[in-house]
Write a protein that holds these residues in place. Sequence first.
Motif, PDB file in Angstrom:
ATOM      1  N   LYS A   1       0.834  -1.211   0.000  1.00  0.00           N
ATOM      2  CA  LYS A   1       0.000   0.000   0.000  1.00  0.00           C
ATOM      3  C   LYS A   1       0.867   1.258   0.000  1.00  0.00           C
ATOM      4  O   LYS A   1       0.618   2.202  -0.754  1.00  0.00           O
ATOM      5  CB  LYS A   1      -0.907  -0.026   1.241  1.00  0.00           C
ATOM      6  N   ILE A   2       1.894   1.268   0.845  1.00  0.00           N
ATOM      7  CA  ILE A   2       2.736   2.467   0.971  1.00  0.00           C
ATOM      8  C   ILE A   2       3.616   2.665  -0.264  1.00  0.00           C
ATOM      9  O   ILE A   2       3.752   3.778  -0.770  1.00  0.00           O
ATOM     10  CB  ILE A   2       3.600   2.386   2.258  1.00  0.00           C
ATOM     11  N   GLN A   3       4.205   1.573  -0.772  1.00  0.00           N
ATOM     12  CA  GLN A   3       5.187   1.715  -1.852  1.00  0.00           C
ATOM     13  C   GLN A   3       4.568   1.851  -3.239  1.00  0.00           C
ATOM     14  O   GLN A   3       4.995   2.683  -4.027  1.00  0.00           O
ATOM     15  CB  GLN A   3       6.165   0.537  -1.816  1.00  0.00           C
ATOM     16  N   ILE A   4       3.544   1.021  -3.541  1.00  0.00           N
ATOM     17  CA  ILE A   4       3.003   1.067  -4.914  1.00  0.00           C
ATOM     18  C   ILE A   4       1.486   1.220  -4.948  1.00  0.00           C
ATOM     19  O   ILE A   4       0.890   1.235  -6.022  1.00  0.00           O
ATOM     20  CB  ILE A   4       3.423  -0.183  -5.737  1.00  0.00           C
TER      21      ILE A   4
ATOM     22  N   SER B   1       5.795  -1.594  -9.801  1.00  0.00           N
ATOM     23  CA  SER B   1       5.536  -2.976  -9.378  1.00  0.00           C
ATOM     24  C   SER B   1       6.555  -3.365  -8.313  1.00  0.00           C
ATOM     25  O   SER B   1       7.586  -2.704  -8.166  1.00  0.00           O
ATOM     26  CB  SER B   1       5.633  -3.930 -10.570  1.00  0.00           C
ATOM     27  N   MET B   2       6.245  -4.428  -7.566  1.00  0.00           N
ATOM     28  CA  MET B   2       7.210  -4.915  -6.575  1.00  0.00           C
ATOM     29  C   MET B   2       7.038  -6.421  -6.407  1.00  0.00           C
ATOM     30  O   MET B   2       5.986  -6.986  -6.732  1.00  0.00           O
ATOM     31  CB  MET B   2       7.054  -4.180  -5.244  1.00  0.00           C
ATOM     32  N   GLU B   3       8.097  -7.056  -5.912  1.00  0.00           N
ATOM     33  CA  GLU B   3       8.039  -8.503  -5.689  1.00  0.00           C
ATOM     34  C   GLU B   3       7.463  -8.777  -4.307  1.00  0.00           C
ATOM     35  O   GLU B   3       7.842  -8.136  -3.327  1.00  0.00           O
ATOM     36  CB  GLU B   3       9.448  -9.111  -5.805  1.00  0.00           C
TER      37      GLU B   3
ATOM     38  N   THR C   1       1.524  -5.263  -9.263  1.00  0.00           N
ATOM     39  CA  THR C   1       1.616  -3.913  -9.840  1.00  0.00           C
ATOM     40  C   THR C   1       0.684  -2.928  -9.131  1.00  0.00           C
ATOM     41  O   THR C   1      -0.266  -3.328  -8.456  1.00  0.00           O
ATOM     42  CB  THR C   1       1.235  -3.940 -11.335  1.00  0.00           C
ATOM     43  N   SER C   2       0.955  -1.621  -9.339  1.00  0.00           N
ATOM     44  CA  SER C   2       0.108  -0.595  -8.716  1.00  0.00           C
ATOM     45  C   SER C   2      -1.288  -0.597  -9.325  1.00  0.00           C
ATOM     46  O   SER C   2      -2.262  -0.258  -8.656  1.00  0.00           O
ATOM     47  CB  SER C   2       0.754   0.784  -8.817  1.00  0.00           C
ATOM     48  N   ALA C   3      -1.422  -1.001 -10.616  1.00  0.00           N
ATOM     49  CA  ALA C   3      -2.752  -1.096 -11.231  1.00  0.00           C
ATOM     50  C   ALA C   3      -3.583  -2.176 -10.527  1.00  0.00           C
ATOM     51  O   ALA C   3      -4.781  -2.010 -10.302  1.00  0.00           O
ATOM     52  CB  ALA C   3      -2.623  -1.417 -12.717  1.00  0.00           C
ATOM     53  N   GLU C   4      -2.920  -3.281 -10.152  1.00  0.00           N
ATOM     54  CA  GLU C   4      -3.617  -4.340  -9.410  1.00  0.00           C
ATOM     55  C   GLU C   4      -3.995  -3.848  -8.008  1.00  0.00           C
ATOM     56  O   GLU C   4      -5.054  -4.214  -7.482  1.00  0.00           O
ATOM     57  CB  GLU C   4      -2.718  -5.577  -9.283  1.00  0.00           C
ATOM     58  N   SER C   5      -3.134  -3.022  -7.417  1.00  0.00           N
ATOM     59  CA  SER C   5      -3.443  -2.508  -6.070  1.00  0.00           C
ATOM     60  C   SER C   5      -4.708  -1.653  -6.117  1.00  0.00           C
ATOM     61  O   SER C   5      -5.507  -1.661  -5.179  1.00  0.00           O
ATOM     62  CB  SER C   5      -2.271  -1.707  -5.494  1.00  0.00           C
ATOM     63  N   PHE C   6      -4.919  -0.924  -7.228  1.00  0.00           N
ATOM     64  CA  PHE C   6      -6.150  -0.138  -7.372  1.00  0.00           C
ATOM     65  C   PHE C   6      -7.361  -1.062  -7.382  1.00  0.00           C
ATOM     66  O   PHE C   6      -8.359  -0.815  -6.713  1.00  0.00           O
ATOM     67  CB  PHE C   6      -6.125   0.706  -8.653  1.00  0.00           C
TER      68      PHE C   6
ATOM     69  N   GLY D   1      -2.989   9.410   7.777  1.00  0.00           N
ATOM     70  CA  GLY D   1      -2.076   8.637   6.932  1.00  0.00           C
ATOM     71  C   GLY D   1      -2.710   8.142   5.647  1.00  0.00           C
ATOM     72  O   GLY D   1      -2.055   8.065   4.609  1.00  0.00           O
ATOM     73  N   GLY D   2      -4.013   7.813   5.685  1.00  0.00           N
ATOM     74  CA  GLY D   2      -4.696   7.315   4.492  1.00  0.00           C
ATOM     75  C   GLY D   2      -4.736   8.332   3.370  1.00  0.00           C
ATOM     76  O   GLY D   2      -4.823   7.974   2.188  1.00  0.00           O
ATOM     77  N   ALA D   3      -4.670   9.621   3.737  1.00  0.00           N
ATOM     78  CA  ALA D   3      -4.713  10.689   2.721  1.00  0.00           C
ATOM     79  C   ALA D   3      -3.464  10.683   1.845  1.00  0.00           C
ATOM     80  O   ALA D   3      -3.447  11.304   0.780  1.00  0.00           O
ATOM     81  CB  ALA D   3      -4.863  12.041   3.418  1.00  0.00           C
ATOM     82  N   LEU D   4      -2.415   9.988   2.289  1.00  0.00           N
ATOM     83  CA  LEU D   4      -1.161   9.934   1.524  1.00  0.00           C
ATOM     84  C   LEU D   4      -1.204   8.887   0.404  1.00  0.00           C
ATOM     85  O   LEU D   4      -0.260   8.777  -0.375  1.00  0.00           O
ATOM     86  CB  LEU D   4       0.017   9.614   2.464  1.00  0.00           C
TER      87      LEU D   4
END
Length: 340
Positions: free
Chosen positions: A209-212, A223-225, A242-247, A286-289
Motif C-alpha cells: 500500500k505504501i510503496q506502490i 511494481s514490486m516482488e 503492480t500498482s494497477a492491481e493494487s487499485f 495517513g490514508g490521505a497519503l
Amino acid sequence: MLNLSCDIGIDLGTANILVYVRGKGIVVREPSVLALDKETGKILAVGEEARRMIGRTPGNIVAVRPLKDGVIADYDVTETMLKYFIEKVSPKPRLFRPQVVVCIPSGVTSVEKRAVLEAAMQAGAKNTYLVEEPMAAALGAGIDIYEASGNMVVDMGGGTTDIAIISLGGIVVSQSLRIGGDKFDEAIIKYIKKMYNLMIGERSAEEIKIQIGSAYPEGEGKSMEIRGRDLVTGLPRTITFTSAESFQAMAEPINSVIDGIKAVLERTPPELASDIVDKGIVLTGGGALLHGFEKLLKEETGIPIHLAEDPLSCVVLGTGKILENIDKDKTNLVVGSRSV
C-alpha cells in the motif's frame, strides 16, 4: 523551576499512537502495538519494536493491537499502553498527575467514550478530556474553526475515516466510517489470495500500500516482488504485483470512503456548501497519503482538494492547541471528561 506536572495530548490511533507534551511538541510517534508474555503478562516491547514481531512470535509471546476500528478492542492492553507512554513522557520526579487530552472518532458510542476515559484515568491522568478527531485534525491543519464559515475535513486514519463540516467551533454535519488504512491492507491480502492463491501477512500488505498502492485507476506503473505462502503447495513463492492491481484490490473500500464524503456533502446546508466549494476539502491522516486519492476525490466531487502539510500529525498537533487553552476553553471542544 522544576516542572512537576505536564499536560499531554494523545492521538490514540488504530495504527499509530502520537503523544504531544505541552511546551515540548510531539515526543512519541509509535505504532499502537504491544508485545506481551502471555504467561506473566509482562510487556516485552512497545511500538515499532513490537510491530516488527507481528506474525513472528513464539507461542508464549503475543503481539497485539489493542485498538480496532478507532475504538478500544482490548481494554487492559490499552490501559497498559497508555500507562507506558504517560510514564515515559512525564517528568521525574512525578509529583502531580498530568492533564490528558485524548482524541476519539466522531461516531463513537457513550460506552466507547467511557472506556477511553477510564483507561486514561487508570493510566495515571488527573483530568482526562475527550475531543473529536475531525476538530483536532482541523486545528492541527491550521484551519480557523471558530469563523462563521464552513470548513470540510476528512481525517483518514488506520481504523476510521472521519468526515466533518465545521463552522463556529462546532461540527455541523459529520460521519465516521469504520474504514481506514487497515481495511485497505485487508483488501490487498484478500485480492492476492483470490488471484494468486498466495497468503501474505499484514506487514507485507502495508508495504504494498505504501510503496506502490494507488487509488487511481491507471496506477503509477510501479511494481514490486511479494513473497508469501502458496496455498496449494504450502511452500514459499514470489510474485510480481503492480500498482494497477493494487487499485483493483482497494477499489471497494476507497469507493466506500468517497460515498461517505458525498453523503456528508449532500446533508450540508447550502451556505456552508458554497464555502466548501470556495475553500476546498482538507485531507488529513495517513490514508490521505495514498497515491492518486486527491485526484480521484477531486474528479468525483468537483471540489478543490488540499492535503494538510503534515497529515500524520494533524490530530495530535490539534490536541496540542487544545491543551494550550484547556483552562479557558474546557467546554467548547470537549465531548467528555473525567477528573480524579
